[in-house]
Scaffold this active site. Structure first.
Site: not given
Length: 459
Positions: A161, A185, A255
């Site tokens: 992330s 991601d 996610h």
């Protein structure tokens, strides 16, 4: 003899007592809570080193040089694992799994970059603002390692992330000479539309691979690496909650799936094969199954071993490849691809969907619903459908086919099959299974025993 020896040992201990400082201190990832998130946290970075010598007891590198470390060996590959935004302050659930599996694969240095103080806040913008500060701190520590003899070729950063963009910032400061960056991601909010220097980019390392698993919410949709993987199209992941009533999992499951897919690749129980393609639709329609461009390798695999395709992927201009694939609902996530070839002999075109089920003598079954798009079955024309199964059976004793037009009301149709053939995509040399002259009644399961294709001839 035993008593004098014991007395001597006790005497030595009394003369040279063991202090607490002599024992190795084990450092742990910062564990915070919702209160910390509400009041906010000031940035503090802790570098937790794990090696095969101390895989259960982290050493804190934050204040040490490479030469003063008890376990860091700069001659080894060093993997930095960088987490992302932590709205509740708790440690990521995948930390231990990724450390232990990396060390099982290779004798390396694994460094968890703990910036939980700085990532824990209810205000996402504050955490995003800290990413370049974290990158600056990492740059200083990597410089120390380089001064001690480390090579940038051996530096591998895995960023989750916001951590993916932190990894990109570090790579940018080294003009792309880092060995590799894997983005799991990469965060989309506040980074979409940013120039390359303000986000992860293919120019940040010698090889950049990215897994996009939540492109319609928390993740980044566009390509950011030399190869960008889109599991299940990059949006909704199988097995993740589809409604808000599932609580926090509804927001983070898609996610986080990128991380669990990567961790699964470290097990070597199965390889998740991916298919370079222009779109997810083309992949599902079987238009991207040819992997001859990668010979002597197959199509790229997801995760740790994706860099085997570096020599083919990096020189591309532009250096971007998109790869699509589907997964099972749980670890190890692998599925098996087959082509189902159907030649029909209906006079009129039949449009519809096929469900295929494979069965073994032991009673095990696996099913594939090929229902993403209606196929057009025309007389004497072959339709090749990409079927995806959660299990791969060495021997199939029975096959069932179900034809449907998708209509609940109205007349029932028949699909007359001149020949059906099932062939493995992963193993073209595997025995192909066929059946000749079938009539499929709509919404009625037809079960039959397949026959090896070489024993059959079309008339």
């Amino acid at each position: 003899m035993l008593l004098p020896a014991l007395c001597c040992l006790l005497l030595l201990r009394s003369c040279c007592p063991v202090t607490a400082d002599a024992a190795e201190e084990c450092h742990r990832f910062t564990d915070l809570n919702l209160h910390n998130s509400i009041v906010g946290t000031d940035l503090k970075v802790q570098l937790l080193l794990y090696t095969r010598e101390n895989q259960d007891c982290a050493e804190d590198l934050s204040q040490e040089s490479a030469s003063n470390s008890s376990h860091l060996r700069v001659s080894r590959k060093t993997v930095f694992v960088v987490h992302g935004y932590r709205p509740t302050g708790s440690p990521p659930v995948w930390l231990e799994g990724i450390v232990q599996r990396l060390l099982t694969l290779q004798d390396m240095n694994v460094v968890l970059v703990d910036w939980n103080r700085g990532a824990t806040t209810l205000i996402y913008h504050h955490a995003a603002k800290n990413t370049k500060k974290v990158a600056d701190i990492l740059k200083k520590h990597i410089d120390k390692m380089l001064n001690e003899g480390a090579s940038l070729d051996d530096i591998y950063m895995i960023g989750v992330s916001l951590g993916a963009h932190i990894s990109g910032f570090v790579g940018h400061m080294y003009n792309g000479r880092l060995g590799r960056i894997t983005g799991l991601d990469p965060a989309g909010p506040l980074f979409k539309g940013k120039p390359p220097e303000d986000r992860l980019d293919p120019s940040d390392a010698q090889f950049v691979d990215v897994i996009h698993s939540d492109t319609d919410a928390l993740g980044y949709r566009e390509e950011l690496g030399h190869i960008d993987f889109y599991p299940n199209g990059g949006n909704d992941q199988p097995g993740c909650p589809q409604t808000i009533f599932s609580g926090s999992q509804y927001f983070k499951c898609d996610h986080q799936r990128s991380v669990f897919l990567y961790v699964s690749s470290l097990q070597e129980t199965c390889n998740i094969v991916t298919y370079p393609c222009d779109s997810y639709k083309d992949y599902r329609n079987g238009k991207c199954a040819n992997c001859k461009a990668f010979l002597p390798l197959t199509c790229p695999v997801l995760g740790y071993y994706a860099d085997k395709w570096k020599d083919y992927l990096v020189p591309k201009n532009p250096p971007v490849t998109k790869a699509f694939f589907d997964t099972a609902t749980k670890e190890p996530f692998c599925i098996t691809h087959y082509f189902l070839d159907i030649i029909s002999w209906n006079k009129n075109t039949r449009r519809g969907y096929i469900t295929i089920k494979l069965m073994t003598k032991a009673g095990n079954t696996t099913e594939s619903k090929i229902n993403h798009e209606a196929a057009a079955f025309e007389q004497y024309s072959q339709v090749s459908l990409l079927a995806r199964f959660d299990q791969d059976f060495e021997k199939v004793s029975r096959i069932s086919l179900t034809f449907s037009t998708g209509s609940i009301i109205g007349p029932k149709y028949k699909l007359r099959v001149l020949r059906m053939r099932l062939r493995s995509l992963a193993d073209p040399e595997r025995l192909q299974l066929c059946r000749y002259d079938l009539v499929l009644l709509e919404n009625i399961e037809t079960i039959f025993k397949p026959i090896p294709c070489q024993n059959m001839q079309l008339q």
